[in-house]
Motif scaffolding. Structure first.
Motif, PDB file in Angstrom:
ATOM      1  N   THR A  18      -9.937  -6.145  14.298  1.00 49.03           N
ATOM      2  CA  THR A  18      -8.578  -5.856  13.839  1.00 49.03           C
ATOM      3  C   THR A  18      -7.573  -6.230  14.916  1.00 49.03           C
ATOM      4  N   SER A  19      -6.366  -6.565  14.478  1.00 51.12           N
ATOM      5  CA  SER A  19      -5.284  -6.823  15.421  1.00 51.12           C
ATOM      6  C   SER A  19      -4.610  -5.499  15.739  1.00 51.12           C
ATOM      7  N   LEU A  20      -3.736  -5.519  16.730  1.00 54.66           N
ATOM      8  CA  LEU A  20      -3.013  -4.291  17.068  1.00 54.66           C
ATOM      9  C   LEU A  20      -2.196  -3.786  15.891  1.00 54.66           C
ATOM     10  N   GLN A  21      -1.654  -4.738  15.102  1.00 56.32           N
ATOM     11  CA  GLN A  21      -0.872  -4.353  13.918  1.00 56.32           C
ATOM     12  C   GLN A  21      -1.751  -3.592  12.928  1.00 56.32           C
ATOM     13  N   ASP A  22      -2.945  -4.131  12.678  1.00 58.62           N
ATOM     14  CA  ASP A  22      -3.878  -3.462  11.755  1.00 58.62           C
ATOM     15  C   ASP A  22      -4.196  -2.061  12.249  1.00 58.62           C
ATOM     16  N   GLU A  23      -4.417  -1.983  13.553  1.00 52.74           N
ATOM     17  CA  GLU A  23      -4.789  -0.689  14.115  1.00 52.74           C
ATOM     18  C   GLU A  23      -3.646   0.304  14.010  1.00 52.74           C
ATOM     19  N   ASN A  24      -2.428  -0.211  14.127  1.00 56.95           N
ATOM     20  CA  ASN A  24      -1.285   0.689  13.960  1.00 56.95           C
ATOM     21  C   ASN A  24      -1.160   1.173  12.520  1.00 56.95           C
ATOM     22  N   ILE A  25      -1.514   0.319  11.575  1.00 62.52           N
ATOM     23  CA  ILE A  25      -1.518   0.743  10.164  1.00 62.52           C
ATOM     24  C   ILE A  25      -2.491   1.905  10.007  1.00 62.52           C
ATOM     25  N   LEU A  26      -3.663   1.764  10.582  1.00 58.67           N
ATOM     26  CA  LEU A  26      -4.658   2.835  10.501  1.00 58.67           C
ATOM     27  C   LEU A  26      -4.154   4.116  11.166  1.00 58.67           C
ATOM     28  N   LYS A  27      -3.588   3.957  12.345  1.00 61.56           N
ATOM     29  CA  LYS A  27      -3.095   5.133  13.070  1.00 61.56           C
ATOM     30  C   LYS A  27      -2.043   5.876  12.253  1.00 61.56           C
ATOM     31  N   THR A  28      -1.132   5.126  11.657  1.00 66.03           N
ATOM     32  CA  THR A  28      -0.092   5.775  10.854  1.00 66.03           C
ATOM     33  C   THR A  28      -0.716   6.405   9.612  1.00 66.03           C
ATOM     34  N   TYR A  29      -1.635   5.697   8.983  1.00 62.48           N
ATOM     35  CA  TYR A  29      -2.257   6.214   7.764  1.00 62.48           C
ATOM     36  C   TYR A  29      -2.905   7.571   8.023  1.00 62.48           C
ATOM     37  N   PHE A  30      -3.559   7.701   9.155  1.00 62.34           N
ATOM     38  CA  PHE A  30      -4.303   8.942   9.413  1.00 62.34           C
ATOM     39  C   PHE A  30      -3.441  10.082   9.960  1.00 62.34           C
ATOM     40  N   THR A  31      -2.143   9.840  10.125  1.00 57.95           N
ATOM     41  CA  THR A  31      -1.281  10.967  10.476  1.00 57.95           C
ATOM     42  C   THR A  31      -0.841  11.710   9.210  1.00 57.95           C
ATOM     43  N   ALA A  32      -1.063  11.082   8.053  1.00 58.00           N
ATOM     44  CA  ALA A  32      -0.648  11.698   6.791  1.00 58.00           C
ATOM     45  C   ALA A  32      -1.522  12.912   6.460  1.00 58.00           C
ATOM     46  N   GLN A  33      -1.070  13.680   5.486  1.00 60.06           N
ATOM     47  CA  GLN A  33      -1.737  14.945   5.163  1.00 60.06           C
ATOM     48  C   GLN A  33      -2.992  14.776   4.294  1.00 60.06           C
ATOM     49  N   ASN A  34      -2.827  14.164   3.099  1.00 56.32           N
ATOM     50  CA  ASN A  34      -3.973  14.133   2.176  1.00 56.32           C
ATOM     51  C   ASN A  34      -4.809  12.864   2.340  1.00 56.32           C
ATOM     52  N   ILE A  35      -5.870  13.045   3.073  1.00 61.64           N
ATOM     53  CA  ILE A  35      -6.785  11.929   3.336  1.00 61.64           C
ATOM     54  C   ILE A  35      -8.095  12.233   2.619  1.00 61.64           C
ATOM     55  N   PRO A  36      -8.659  11.241   1.906  1.00 59.77           N
ATOM     56  CA  PRO A  36      -9.924  11.474   1.209  1.00 59.77           C
ATOM     57  C   PRO A  36     -10.995  12.013   2.164  1.00 59.77           C
ATOM     58  N   ILE A  37     -11.800  12.889   1.642  1.00 63.55           N
ATOM     59  CA  ILE A  37     -12.698  13.652   2.512  1.00 63.55           C
ATOM     60  C   ILE A  37     -13.679  12.767   3.289  1.00 63.55           C
ATOM     61  N   HIS A  38     -14.093  11.636   2.686  1.00 62.12           N
ATOM     62  CA  HIS A  38     -15.060  10.800   3.393  1.00 62.12           C
ATOM     63  C   HIS A  38     -14.424  10.045   4.562  1.00 62.12           C
ATOM     64  N   LEU A  39     -13.084  10.060   4.618  1.00 60.13           N
ATOM     65  CA  LEU A  39     -12.418   9.384   5.734  1.00 60.13           C
ATOM     66  C   LEU A  39     -11.912  10.372   6.777  1.00 60.13           C
ATOM     67  N   ASN A  40     -12.149  11.645   6.491  1.00 59.36           N
ATOM     68  CA  ASN A  40     -11.582  12.699   7.327  1.00 59.36           C
ATOM     69  C   ASN A  40     -11.983  12.599   8.795  1.00 59.36           C
ATOM     70  N   GLN A  41     -13.172  12.099   9.032  1.00 60.43           N
ATOM     71  CA  GLN A  41     -13.646  12.031  10.413  1.00 60.43           C
ATOM     72  C   GLN A  41     -12.790  11.111  11.285  1.00 60.43           C
ATOM     73  N   TYR A  42     -12.151  10.118  10.636  1.00 59.36           N
ATOM     74  CA  TYR A  42     -11.328   9.201  11.429  1.00 59.36           C
ATOM     75  C   TYR A  42     -10.011   9.828  11.823  1.00 59.36           C
ATOM     76  N   LYS A  43      -9.629  10.841  11.051  1.00 54.90           N
ATOM     77  CA  LYS A  43      -8.340  11.477  11.286  1.00 54.90           C
ATOM     78  C   LYS A  43      -8.251  12.005  12.722  1.00 54.90           C
ATOM     79  N   ASP A  44      -9.304  12.665  13.162  1.00 51.19           N
ATOM     80  CA  ASP A  44      -9.271  13.254  14.497  1.00 51.19           C
ATOM     81  C   ASP A  44      -9.387  12.193  15.589  1.00 51.19           C
TER      82      ASP A  44
END
Lengths: 144, 166
Positions: A18-44
Protein backbone atom coordinates in the motif's frame (compact mmCIF):
# COMPACT_ATOMS: atom_id res chain seq x y z
CA UNK A 1 -16.24 3.33 2.02
CA UNK A 2 -17.44 -0.15 1.08
CA UNK A 3 -16.25 -3.03 3.17
CA UNK A 4 -14.84 -5.07 0.31
CA UNK A 5 -12.70 -2.14 -0.75
CA UNK A 6 -11.34 -1.91 2.78
CA UNK A 7 -10.72 -5.64 2.87
CA UNK A 8 -8.85 -5.37 -0.38
CA UNK A 9 -6.72 -2.57 1.02
CA UNK A 10 -5.97 -4.62 4.12
CA UNK A 11 -4.77 -7.49 1.96
CA UNK A 12 -2.45 -5.14 0.13
CA UNK A 13 -1.44 -3.57 3.40
CA UNK A 14 -0.36 -6.90 4.88
CA UNK A 15 1.73 -7.58 1.79
CA UNK A 16 3.46 -4.23 2.17
CA UNK A 17 2.07 -2.97 -1.12
CA UNK A 18 0.00 0.00 0.00
CA UNK A 19 1.02 3.61 -0.51
CA UNK A 20 0.97 6.13 2.31
CA UNK A 21 -2.31 7.45 0.90
CA UNK A 22 -3.88 3.99 1.10
CA UNK A 23 -2.64 3.59 4.62
CA UNK A 24 -4.13 6.91 5.59
CA UNK A 25 -7.48 5.77 4.21
CA UNK A 26 -7.25 2.74 6.47
CA UNK A 27 -6.22 4.81 9.47
CA UNK A 28 -9.14 7.17 9.01
CA UNK A 29 -11.56 4.31 8.38
CA UNK A 30 -10.67 2.64 11.66
CA UNK A 31 -11.21 5.77 13.73
CA UNK A 32 -14.93 5.47 12.96
CA UNK A 33 -17.38 3.92 15.40
CA UNK A 34 -19.21 1.06 13.66
CA UNK A 35 -16.67 -1.32 12.26
CA UNK A 36 -17.66 -4.87 11.24
CA UNK A 37 -16.69 -7.31 13.93
CA UNK A 38 -14.25 -9.30 11.79
CA UNK A 39 -12.23 -6.13 11.21
CA UNK A 40 -12.28 -5.04 14.81
CA UNK A 41 -8.79 -6.28 15.51
CA UNK A 42 -7.33 -3.70 13.14
CA UNK A 43 -9.04 -0.90 14.98
CA UNK A 44 -6.64 -1.08 17.91
CA UNK A 45 -3.57 -1.55 15.75
CA UNK A 46 -4.32 1.57 13.72
CA UNK A 47 -5.58 3.31 16.84
CA UNK A 48 -2.23 2.66 18.44
CA UNK A 49 -0.35 4.16 15.48
CA UNK A 50 -2.46 7.28 15.69
CA UNK A 51 -1.76 7.58 19.41
CA UNK A 52 1.95 6.82 19.16
CA UNK A 53 2.39 9.72 16.77
CA UNK A 54 1.50 12.17 19.51
CA UNK A 55 4.21 11.27 21.97
CA UNK A 56 6.81 13.98 22.46
CA UNK A 57 10.12 14.35 24.19
CA UNK A 58 9.94 16.33 27.39
CA UNK A 59 13.56 17.27 27.58
CA UNK A 60 14.84 20.64 26.39
CA UNK A 61 17.13 20.93 23.44
CA UNK A 62 20.63 20.22 24.58
CA UNK A 63 23.05 22.94 23.43
CA UNK A 64 21.13 25.58 25.33
CA UNK A 65 21.05 23.51 28.47
CA UNK A 66 24.74 22.65 28.36
CA UNK A 67 25.81 26.20 27.88
CA UNK A 68 23.85 27.51 30.84
CA UNK A 69 25.14 24.67 33.00
CA UNK A 70 28.71 25.60 32.20
CA UNK A 71 28.04 29.21 33.17
CA UNK A 72 26.55 28.15 36.48
CA UNK A 73 29.71 26.16 37.19
CA UNK A 74 31.99 29.09 36.41
CA UNK A 75 29.89 31.50 38.45
CA UNK A 76 29.79 29.12 41.41
CA UNK A 77 33.55 28.63 41.42
CA UNK A 78 34.17 32.39 41.26
CA UNK A 79 31.85 32.94 44.22
CA UNK A 80 33.51 30.13 46.14
CA UNK A 81 37.03 31.44 45.54
CA UNK A 82 36.00 34.97 46.56
CA UNK A 83 34.39 33.68 49.73
CA UNK A 84 37.42 31.65 50.73
CA UNK A 85 39.72 34.58 49.99
CA UNK A 86 37.75 37.04 52.12
CA UNK A 87 37.44 34.50 54.91
CA UNK A 88 41.16 33.90 55.02
CA UNK A 89 41.87 37.61 54.76
CA UNK A 90 39.64 38.50 57.68
CA UNK A 91 40.94 35.74 59.89
CA UNK A 92 44.62 36.47 59.61
CA UNK A 93 45.69 37.38 63.17
CA UNK A 94 46.72 40.99 63.53
CA UNK A 95 49.35 42.31 65.87
CA UNK A 96 47.27 43.76 68.69
CA UNK A 97 48.23 46.03 71.50
CA UNK A 98 47.20 44.18 74.67
CA UNK A 99 48.35 46.89 77.07
CA UNK A 100 51.08 46.68 79.73
CA UNK A 101 51.37 47.57 83.37
CA UNK A 102 54.12 49.71 84.75
CA UNK A 103 54.62 48.09 88.17
CA UNK A 104 54.40 44.44 89.31
CA UNK A 105 51.90 45.46 92.03
CA UNK A 106 49.47 46.86 89.53
CA UNK A 107 49.80 43.76 87.39
CA UNK A 108 49.16 41.53 90.42
CA UNK A 109 45.97 43.39 91.33
CA UNK A 110 44.64 43.15 87.76
CA UNK A 111 45.52 39.45 87.48
CA UNK A 112 43.82 38.79 90.79
CA UNK A 113 40.68 40.55 89.56
CA UNK A 114 40.64 38.55 86.35
CA UNK A 115 41.07 35.23 88.16
CA UNK A 116 38.33 36.18 90.62
CA UNK A 117 35.99 36.82 87.71
CA UNK A 118 36.72 33.43 86.22
CA UNK A 119 36.24 31.68 89.57
CA UNK A 120 32.86 33.36 90.11
CA UNK A 121 31.61 32.27 86.73
CA UNK A 122 32.67 28.70 87.30
CA UNK A 123 30.82 28.59 90.61
CA UNK A 124 27.63 30.01 89.11
CA UNK A 125 27.81 27.19 86.60
CA UNK A 126 28.17 24.63 89.36
CA UNK A 127 24.89 25.72 90.98
CA UNK A 128 23.03 24.64 87.90
CA UNK A 129 24.79 21.31 87.83
CA UNK A 130 23.38 20.52 91.28
CA UNK A 131 19.90 20.26 89.72
CA UNK A 132 21.13 17.33 87.75
CA UNK A 133 21.70 15.43 90.96
CA UNK A 134 17.99 15.71 91.71
CA UNK A 135 17.23 13.98 88.45
CA UNK A 136 19.72 11.32 89.28
CA UNK A 137 17.95 10.63 92.60
CA UNK A 138 14.57 10.31 90.95
CA UNK A 139 15.98 8.08 88.29
CA UNK A 140 17.40 5.76 90.91
CA UNK A 141 13.99 5.49 92.55
CA UNK A 142 12.41 4.45 89.29
CA UNK A 143 15.03 2.23 87.73
CA UNK A 144 16.84 1.02 90.85
CA UNK B 1 25.53 28.14 13.03
CA UNK B 2 23.76 29.98 15.76
CA UNK B 3 22.00 28.17 18.54
CA UNK B 4 18.59 29.58 17.67
CA UNK B 5 19.00 28.51 14.06
CA UNK B 6 19.90 25.03 15.16
CA UNK B 7 16.86 24.77 17.40
CA UNK B 8 14.50 25.81 14.64
CA UNK B 9 16.20 23.36 12.27
CA UNK B 10 15.79 20.36 14.53
CA UNK B 11 12.37 21.23 15.90
CA UNK B 12 10.35 19.48 13.17
CA UNK B 13 12.01 16.11 13.78
CA UNK B 14 13.23 16.17 17.35
CA UNK B 15 10.21 14.21 18.59
CA UNK B 16 10.64 11.71 15.77
CA UNK B 17 14.12 10.97 17.07
CA UNK B 18 12.74 10.53 20.54
CA UNK B 19 9.96 8.20 19.41
CA UNK B 20 12.38 6.12 17.37
CA UNK B 21 14.76 5.87 20.30
CA UNK B 22 11.92 4.92 22.59
CA UNK B 23 10.74 2.23 20.20
CA UNK B 24 14.20 0.73 20.29
CA UNK B 25 15.26 1.29 23.90
CA UNK B 26 11.77 1.14 25.48
CA UNK B 27 12.61 3.24 28.53
CA UNK B 28 11.74 6.95 28.55
CA UNK B 29 14.99 7.99 30.19
CA UNK B 30 17.18 6.11 27.79
CA UNK B 31 15.25 7.52 24.87
CA UNK B 32 15.74 11.06 26.18
CA UNK B 33 19.45 10.37 26.59
CA UNK B 34 19.72 9.00 23.08
CA UNK B 35 17.94 12.03 21.65
CA UNK B 36 20.21 14.44 23.49
CA UNK B 37 23.26 12.49 22.41
CA UNK B 38 22.28 12.59 18.75
CA UNK B 39 21.37 16.29 18.88
CA UNK B 40 24.70 17.08 20.49
CA UNK B 41 26.53 15.22 17.74
CA UNK B 42 24.50 17.10 15.13
CA UNK B 43 25.28 20.38 16.84
CA UNK B 44 28.99 19.68 16.83
CA UNK B 45 29.01 18.42 13.26
CA UNK B 46 29.06 20.74 10.31
CA UNK B 47 25.38 20.40 9.54
CA UNK B 48 25.52 22.53 6.41
CA UNK B 49 27.01 19.62 4.53
CA UNK B 50 24.09 17.31 5.23
CA UNK B 51 21.56 17.18 2.47
CA UNK B 52 18.71 16.01 4.59
CA UNK B 53 19.29 16.70 8.21
CA UNK B 54 16.27 14.70 9.31
CA UNK B 55 17.33 11.50 7.52
CA UNK B 56 20.83 11.98 8.87
CA UNK B 57 19.58 12.43 12.41
CA UNK B 58 17.29 9.42 12.14
CA UNK B 59 20.19 7.29 10.94
CA UNK B 60 22.31 8.51 13.82
CA UNK B 61 19.56 7.70 16.28
CA UNK B 62 19.14 4.23 14.80
CA UNK B 63 22.87 3.56 15.04
CA UNK B 64 23.09 4.93 18.55
CA UNK B 65 20.22 2.72 19.73
CA UNK B 66 21.59 -0.40 18.07
CA UNK B 67 24.94 0.27 19.74
CA UNK B 68 23.24 0.68 23.09
CA UNK B 69 21.35 -2.57 22.65
CA UNK B 70 24.48 -4.39 21.59
CA UNK B 71 26.39 -3.06 24.59
CA UNK B 72 23.63 -4.22 26.88
CA UNK B 73 23.64 -7.70 25.41
CA UNK B 74 27.42 -8.05 25.64
CA UNK B 75 27.26 -6.93 29.27
CA UNK B 76 24.74 -9.69 29.86
CA UNK B 77 22.25 -7.21 31.15
CA UNK B 78 18.68 -8.07 30.48
CA UNK B 79 16.82 -5.33 28.69
CA UNK B 80 14.32 -4.55 31.37
CA UNK B 81 12.42 -1.38 31.93
CA UNK B 82 9.79 -0.19 34.31
CA UNK B 83 7.55 1.72 31.98
CA UNK B 84 4.86 -0.85 32.28
CA UNK B 85 4.28 -4.02 34.19
CA UNK B 86 3.06 -7.30 32.90
CA UNK B 87 -0.20 -7.75 34.68
CA UNK B 88 -2.72 -9.75 32.74
CA UNK B 89 -5.54 -9.64 35.27
CA UNK B 90 -5.43 -5.88 35.11
CA UNK B 91 -5.31 -6.10 31.34
CA UNK B 92 -8.77 -7.54 31.15
CA UNK B 93 -10.19 -4.79 33.28
CA UNK B 94 -9.45 -1.77 31.15
CA UNK B 95 -9.94 -3.19 27.73
CA UNK B 96 -10.08 -0.27 25.32
CA UNK B 97 -6.99 1.49 26.57
CA UNK B 98 -5.37 -1.79 27.26
CA UNK B 99 -5.67 -3.04 23.70
CA UNK B 100 -3.48 -0.17 22.58
CA UNK B 101 -1.01 -1.21 25.20
CA UNK B 102 -1.13 -4.78 23.93
CA UNK B 103 -0.32 -3.52 20.44
CA UNK B 104 2.64 -1.61 21.84
CA UNK B 105 3.88 -4.69 23.63
CA UNK B 106 3.63 -6.77 20.47
CA UNK B 107 5.53 -4.20 18.44
CA UNK B 108 8.23 -3.91 21.07
CA UNK B 109 8.73 -7.65 21.01
CA UNK B 110 9.52 -7.65 17.28
CA UNK B 111 13.11 -8.00 16.04
CA UNK B 112 15.03 -4.72 15.94
CA UNK B 113 14.91 -4.30 12.20
CA UNK B 114 11.15 -4.78 11.99
CA UNK B 115 10.64 -2.44 14.91
CA UNK B 116 12.60 0.25 13.08
CA UNK B 117 10.59 -0.21 9.92
CA UNK B 118 7.23 -0.24 11.69
CA UNK B 119 8.15 2.91 13.56
CA UNK B 120 9.25 4.76 10.43
CA UNK B 121 6.39 3.60 8.23
CA UNK B 122 3.36 3.34 10.50
CA UNK B 123 4.06 6.07 12.98
CA UNK B 124 6.27 8.58 11.21
CA UNK B 125 4.72 7.79 7.82
CA UNK B 126 7.92 7.80 5.80
CA UNK B 127 7.95 6.87 2.13
CA UNK B 128 9.83 3.69 1.26
CA UNK B 129 12.60 5.74 -0.35
CA UNK B 130 13.10 7.69 2.87
CA UNK B 131 13.17 4.53 4.98
CA UNK B 132 15.71 3.07 2.57
CA UNK B 133 17.92 6.10 3.10
CA UNK B 134 17.67 6.05 6.89
CA UNK B 135 18.22 2.31 7.27
CA UNK B 136 20.56 1.93 4.33
CA UNK B 137 18.53 -0.95 2.87
CA UNK B 138 16.88 -1.46 -0.48
CA UNK B 139 13.17 -0.87 -0.86
CA UNK B 140 12.25 -4.45 -1.67
CA UNK B 141 13.87 -5.72 1.49
CA UNK B 142 11.99 -3.08 3.44
CA UNK B 143 8.65 -4.10 1.91
CA UNK B 144 9.28 -7.73 2.74
CA UNK B 145 10.28 -6.96 6.29
CA UNK B 146 7.33 -4.59 6.74
CA UNK B 147 4.89 -7.15 5.41
CA UNK B 148 6.26 -9.76 7.78
CA UNK B 149 6.02 -7.39 10.74
CA UNK B 150 2.45 -6.39 9.89
CA UNK B 151 1.39 -10.00 9.69
CA UNK B 152 3.04 -10.87 12.98
CA UNK B 153 1.34 -7.94 14.70
CA UNK B 154 -2.02 -8.96 13.27
CA UNK B 155 -1.64 -12.61 14.26
CA UNK B 156 -0.31 -11.98 17.73
CA UNK B 157 -2.99 -9.43 18.45
CA UNK B 158 -5.73 -11.78 17.31
CA UNK B 159 -4.21 -14.54 19.39
CA UNK B 160 -4.11 -12.47 22.57
CA UNK B 161 -7.60 -11.14 22.06
CA UNK B 162 -9.22 -14.50 21.45
CA UNK B 163 -7.38 -15.84 24.40
CA UNK B 164 -8.77 -13.07 26.59
CA UNK B 165 -12.34 -13.68 25.39
CA UNK B 166 -12.44 -17.35 26.26
Amino acid sequence: MEINKIEELIEKYLEGNTSLQDENILKTYFTAQNIPIHLNQYKDVFGYYNEAKKETSKENILPKKQKSKRWIGIAASIVLVTMIATYLYQNTPKEEDLGTFDTPEEAFVETHKALQLVANNINSGMENVSYLEEYEKTKKVIFK
Amino acid sequence: MKQQEFITLIKPFKDKLYRLAKRMLISNEEAEDATQEVLLKLWKADTNTFKSMEAMAMTMTKNYCLDQLKAKRSNNLSITHNNYSDNSSLENQIISKDNLYTVEKIINSLPEQQRLIIQLREIEEYEFAEIAKVLDMNETAIRVSLSRARKIIKEKFAEINNYGNK
